[in-house]
Design a protein around this motif. Structure first.
Motif, mmCIF file in Angstrom:
data_model
loop_
_atom_site.group_PDB
_atom_site.id
_atom_site.type_symbol
_atom_site.label_atom_id
_atom_site.label_comp_id
_atom_site.label_asym_id
_atom_site.label_seq_id
_atom_site.Cartn_x
_atom_site.Cartn_y
_atom_site.Cartn_z
ATOM 1 N N GLY A 57 -4.295 -36.181 -48.605
ATOM 2 C CA GLY A 57 -5.585 -35.433 -48.290
ATOM 3 C C GLY A 57 -6.007 -35.027 -49.565
ATOM 4 O O GLY A 57 -7.241 -34.642 -49.623
ATOM 5 N N ASN A 58 -5.630 -34.608 -50.486
ATOM 6 C CA ASN A 58 -6.047 -34.300 -51.887
ATOM 7 C C ASN A 58 -5.033 -34.245 -52.982
ATOM 8 O O ASN A 58 -3.776 -34.594 -52.496
ATOM 9 N N GLY A 59 -5.348 -33.854 -54.167
ATOM 10 C CA GLY A 59 -4.635 -33.997 -55.268
ATOM 11 C C GLY A 59 -3.258 -33.165 -55.417
ATOM 12 O O GLY A 59 -2.092 -33.425 -55.793
ATOM 13 N N MET A 60 -3.659 -31.868 -54.796
ATOM 14 C CA MET A 60 -2.265 -30.852 -54.838
ATOM 15 C C MET A 60 -1.189 -31.450 -53.796
ATOM 16 O O MET A 60 -0.218 -31.645 -54.133
ATOM 17 N N ASP A 61 -1.702 -32.094 -52.770
ATOM 18 C CA ASP A 61 -0.619 -32.686 -51.619
ATOM 19 C C ASP A 61 -0.013 -33.847 -52.577
ATOM 20 O O ASP A 61 1.092 -34.095 -52.043
ATOM 21 N N MET A 83 -1.844 -24.275 -68.869
ATOM 22 C CA MET A 83 -3.231 -24.602 -68.946
ATOM 23 C C MET A 83 -3.197 -25.795 -67.948
ATOM 24 O O MET A 83 -3.456 -26.952 -68.398
ATOM 25 N N THR A 84 -3.705 -25.512 -66.903
ATOM 26 C CA THR A 84 -4.098 -26.459 -65.766
ATOM 27 C C THR A 84 -4.445 -25.989 -64.367
ATOM 28 O O THR A 84 -4.554 -24.637 -64.628
ATOM 29 N N ALA A 85 -5.119 -26.656 -63.891
ATOM 30 C CA ALA A 85 -5.501 -26.361 -62.493
ATOM 31 C C ALA A 85 -4.480 -25.522 -61.831
ATOM 32 O O ALA A 85 -3.278 -25.948 -61.896
ATOM 33 N N PHE A 86 -4.608 -24.565 -61.044
ATOM 34 C CA PHE A 86 -3.340 -23.723 -60.484
ATOM 35 C C PHE A 86 -2.739 -24.695 -59.293
ATOM 36 O O PHE A 86 -1.589 -24.332 -59.154
ATOM 37 N N ALA A 87 -3.492 -25.694 -59.022
ATOM 38 C CA ALA A 87 -2.860 -26.716 -57.954
ATOM 39 C C ALA A 87 -1.489 -27.252 -58.528
ATOM 40 O O ALA A 87 -0.821 -27.598 -57.795
ATOM 41 N N THR A 88 -1.574 -27.417 -59.703
ATOM 42 C CA THR A 88 -0.400 -28.314 -60.311
ATOM 43 C C THR A 88 0.666 -27.379 -60.026
ATOM 44 O O THR A 88 1.845 -27.975 -59.574
ATOM 45 N N VAL A 89 0.647 -26.095 -60.264
ATOM 46 C CA VAL A 89 2.062 -25.432 -60.072
ATOM 47 C C VAL A 89 2.111 -25.054 -58.899
ATOM 48 O O VAL A 89 3.228 -24.981 -58.072
ATOM 49 N N LEU A 129 3.925 -33.840 -66.300
ATOM 50 C CA LEU A 129 2.771 -33.939 -67.381
ATOM 51 C C LEU A 129 1.691 -33.940 -66.975
ATOM 52 O O LEU A 129 1.070 -34.620 -66.018
ATOM 53 N N VAL A 130 0.563 -33.157 -67.402
ATOM 54 C CA VAL A 130 -1.068 -33.112 -66.911
ATOM 55 C C VAL A 130 -1.852 -33.738 -67.947
ATOM 56 O O VAL A 130 -1.705 -33.121 -69.054
ATOM 57 N N HIS A 131 -2.677 -34.838 -67.630
ATOM 58 C CA HIS A 131 -3.326 -35.329 -68.668
ATOM 59 C C HIS A 131 -4.667 -34.705 -68.760
ATOM 60 O O HIS A 131 -5.661 -35.180 -68.319
ATOM 61 N N GLU A 155 3.556 -37.354 -63.352
ATOM 62 C CA GLU A 155 1.900 -37.390 -63.953
ATOM 63 C C GLU A 155 1.323 -36.685 -63.021
ATOM 64 O O GLU A 155 0.953 -37.071 -61.932
ATOM 65 N N ASP A 156 0.508 -35.670 -63.302
ATOM 66 C CA ASP A 156 -0.673 -35.111 -62.757
ATOM 67 C C ASP A 156 -1.981 -35.804 -63.377
ATOM 68 O O ASP A 156 -2.378 -35.586 -64.408
ATOM 69 N N CYS A 157 -2.229 -36.901 -62.664
ATOM 70 C CA CYS A 157 -3.520 -37.631 -63.166
ATOM 71 C C CYS A 157 -5.034 -37.067 -62.597
ATOM 72 O O CYS A 157 -5.879 -37.645 -62.508
ATOM 73 N N ALA A 158 -5.049 -35.953 -62.209
ATOM 74 C CA ALA A 158 -6.289 -35.618 -61.484
ATOM 75 C C ALA A 158 -7.387 -35.613 -62.386
ATOM 76 O O ALA A 158 -8.378 -35.525 -61.779
ATOM 77 N N GLN A 159 -7.291 -35.334 -63.708
ATOM 78 C CA GLN A 159 -8.423 -35.327 -64.669
ATOM 79 C C GLN A 159 -8.544 -36.602 -65.332
ATOM 80 O O GLN A 159 -9.318 -36.997 -66.282
ATOM 81 N N SER A 160 -7.763 -37.588 -64.868
ATOM 82 C CA SER A 160 -7.511 -38.759 -66.150
ATOM 83 C C SER A 160 -7.747 -40.168 -65.371
ATOM 84 O O SER A 160 -6.745 -40.913 -65.650
ATOM 85 N N TYR A 179 -3.196 -38.538 -58.041
ATOM 86 C CA TYR A 179 -4.625 -38.355 -58.598
ATOM 87 C C TYR A 179 -5.238 -37.565 -57.344
ATOM 88 O O TYR A 179 -4.914 -37.496 -56.267
ATOM 89 N N SER A 180 -6.202 -36.886 -57.741
ATOM 90 C CA SER A 180 -7.290 -36.181 -57.012
ATOM 91 C C SER A 180 -8.686 -36.839 -56.913
ATOM 92 O O SER A 180 -9.224 -37.384 -57.809
ATOM 93 N N PHE A 181 -9.167 -37.000 -56.000
ATOM 94 C CA PHE A 181 -10.374 -37.287 -55.619
ATOM 95 C C PHE A 181 -11.568 -36.462 -55.164
ATOM 96 O O PHE A 181 -12.615 -36.637 -54.627
ATOM 97 N N THR A 184 -15.803 -33.264 -57.826
ATOM 98 C CA THR A 184 -16.043 -33.278 -59.314
ATOM 99 C C THR A 184 -15.282 -34.016 -60.303
ATOM 100 O O THR A 184 -15.366 -34.244 -61.412
ATOM 101 N N LYS A 185 -14.234 -34.747 -59.837
ATOM 102 C CA LYS A 185 -13.306 -35.516 -60.751
ATOM 103 C C LYS A 185 -14.105 -36.842 -61.002
ATOM 104 O O LYS A 185 -14.861 -37.231 -60.398
ATOM 105 N N ASN A 186 -13.544 -37.459 -61.919
ATOM 106 C CA ASN A 186 -14.237 -38.814 -62.439
ATOM 107 C C ASN A 186 -14.404 -39.595 -61.484
ATOM 108 O O ASN A 186 -15.433 -40.444 -61.345
HETATM 109 C C1 LIG Z 1 -8.261 -30.839 -59.296
HETATM 110 C C2 LIG Z 1 -6.848 -30.979 -59.880
HETATM 111 C C3 LIG Z 1 -5.521 -30.763 -58.927
HETATM 112 C C4 LIG Z 1 -5.784 -30.668 -57.554
HETATM 113 O O1 LIG Z 1 -6.511 -31.562 -56.981
HETATM 114 P P1 LIG Z 1 -7.036 -31.085 -55.429
HETATM 115 O O2 LIG Z 1 -7.714 -32.358 -54.899
HETATM 116 O O3 LIG Z 1 -8.081 -30.226 -55.574
HETATM 117 O O4 LIG Z 1 -5.907 -30.587 -54.384
HETATM 118 C C5 LIG Z 1 -4.451 -30.604 -59.553
HETATM 119 N N1 LIG Z 1 -4.205 -30.824 -60.829
HETATM 120 C C6 LIG Z 1 -5.428 -30.814 -61.737
HETATM 121 C C7 LIG Z 1 -5.035 -30.975 -63.276
HETATM 122 C C8 LIG Z 1 -6.665 -30.872 -61.464
HETATM 123 O O5 LIG Z 1 -7.574 -31.039 -62.243
#
Ligand SMILES: *Cc1c(COP(=O)(O)O)cnc(C)c1O
Length: 365
Positions: A57-61, A83-89, A129-131, A155-160, A179-181, A184-186
């Motif tokens: 459903g999303n990157g956090m999940d 220093m990351t999106a709150f979703a990581t934690v 690790l958050v890229h 790896e949290d690849c939501a931005q990479s 990965y998050s899609f 606004t992600k790439n």
């Molecule tokens: C956007 C983002 C997420 C969460 O992704 P969602 O799809 O919004 O749940 C997690 N980690 C990082 C680093 C993000 O930028």
């Protein structure tokens, strides 16, 4: 206004292809977890050079499901960055595990290995690790550190999206990549979407069960999962938008190169340049300035939108103020939060836009 993202400026041919994809889904009469999802999962795994992708459903999940699929939960600590999106934690907490926050390297805003080592204890199971901002860096070093301490690398690849280190793509170094899609992600959908990528067939299968209530066979539940299914519309749209990712990443890199060459203001600093051309996909272009708020105000008054990623580090967010941290503190993360500023760096920017941003930053006193 030069915006941080400008979806309305996307090319007409992309719109046309998206509408065709939407039409295909409407006519299929199948809307959640179907052939479009399977097709996108296959494409994404191939583009990542990884055995499996599981659409969620999303990157956090994706992070939560990955942790749960590895049985990382109650009583386990996972080291990550403040220093990351709150979703990581939040994903670590939702999985039932305990986040532990290490400090960052101020030159890159990525995790500092010495601080991570100070955070390792008897309950540490993994490092996430958050890229950040699109940078992947020093992966051999992280893999060696995790090996030495017997902890899992995640790896949290939501931005990479498709950033590469020594020819290997983000998400392929750890036990899984999330990965998050988000739009606004790439690579963004037209709503929420995410995927977990991994090289273990067992892990991918477990993630696929977890995303759908823990259902292994229809109406048979082997465990307590969540509802985090990817829908057919988003999967069909992602297939279309994936065709543009390489061109858009190249454009982001060209903008970043122009910024690095032409922004010359003694009051403004850049983060460290990437060590390899493919190792940064510039999800965000981040500057630092001791006069950050005044610079943002100046740019706004001159028609340039900016954001701050992130103004409040995770350990300063009220629900996270008691999390265990590096015993030496998180001074670099706090400093970064006070001085960082993200400037527009999206593929729809024209050369004139890029030049205008450069000129306005150089004019700032
Ligand atoms: C956007 C983002 C997420 C969460 O992704 P969602 O799809 O919004 O749940 C997690 N980690 C990082 C680093 C993000 O930028």
């Amino acid at each position: 206004m030069i915006l941080m993202n400008d979806f309305k400026a996307e090319p007409e041919e992309l719109r046309t292809a998206e509408l065709a994809a939407v039409g295909r889904v409407l006519h299929s009469g199948w809307y959640v977890l179907g052939n479009e999802v399977k097709a996108f999962e296959k494409m994404w795994a191939e583009r990542c050079g990884i055995a499996s992708a599981v659409g969620v459903g999303n990157g956090m999940d994706a992070i939560e499901i990955g942790l749960r699929a590895l049985d990382i939960g109650e009583g386990d600590e996972v080291i990550t960055t403040p220093m990351t999106a709150f979703a990581t934690v939040l994903a670590i907490i939702r999985a039932g595990a305990t986040p532990v926050l290490a400090d960052i390297d101020p030159e890159t805003a990525l995790l500092d290995p010495a601080s991570v080592e100070r955070c390792i204890g008897p309950r540490t199971r993994a490092m996430l690790l958050v890229h950040l901002y699109g940078q992947i860096r020093d992966m051999e070093r992280w893999a060696a550190l995790c090996d030495r301490h017997g902890i899992a690398l995640l790896e949290d690849c939501a931005q990479s999206h498709l950033a590469q280190w020594n020819g290997k793509t983000a998400g392929g170094f750890g036990l899984f990549g999330a990965y998050s899609f988000y739009p606004t992600k790439n690579l963004g959908a037209l709503g929420d979407a995410g995927a977990l990528v991994c090289n273990s067939e067992t892990l991918a299968q477990r993630a696929a069960v977890l995303r759908n209530y823990g259902q292994s066979v229809r109406y048979h539940h082997t465990e307590l999962g969540l509802n985090s299914r990817l829908d057919e519309l988003q999967a069909a749209l992602l297939q279309v938008r994936l065709n543009y990712l390489d061109v858009y990443t190249a454009r982001r890199r060209a903008i970043a190169t122009a910024y690095r060459e032409h922004i010359v203001n003694p009051g403004v600093r850049m983060l460290a340049a990437p060590l390899q051309p493919e190792s940064h996909v510039y999800h965000l272009f981040v500057l630092t300035s001791p006069e950050r708020d005044r610079l943002a105000q100046h740019l706004k008054s001159r028609g340039v939108e900016t954001y701050v990623h992130y103004p409040v580090p995770v350990h300063r967010q009220p629900p996270c103020k008691d999390l265990r941290c590096d015993p030496n503190g998180l001074a670099a993360a706090e400093r970064h939060a006070a001085v960082c500023l993200s400037i527009p760096c999206h593929p729809q920017m024209s050369d004139a836009d890029v030049n205008a941003v450069i000129e306005e930053i150089n004019a700032f006193q």
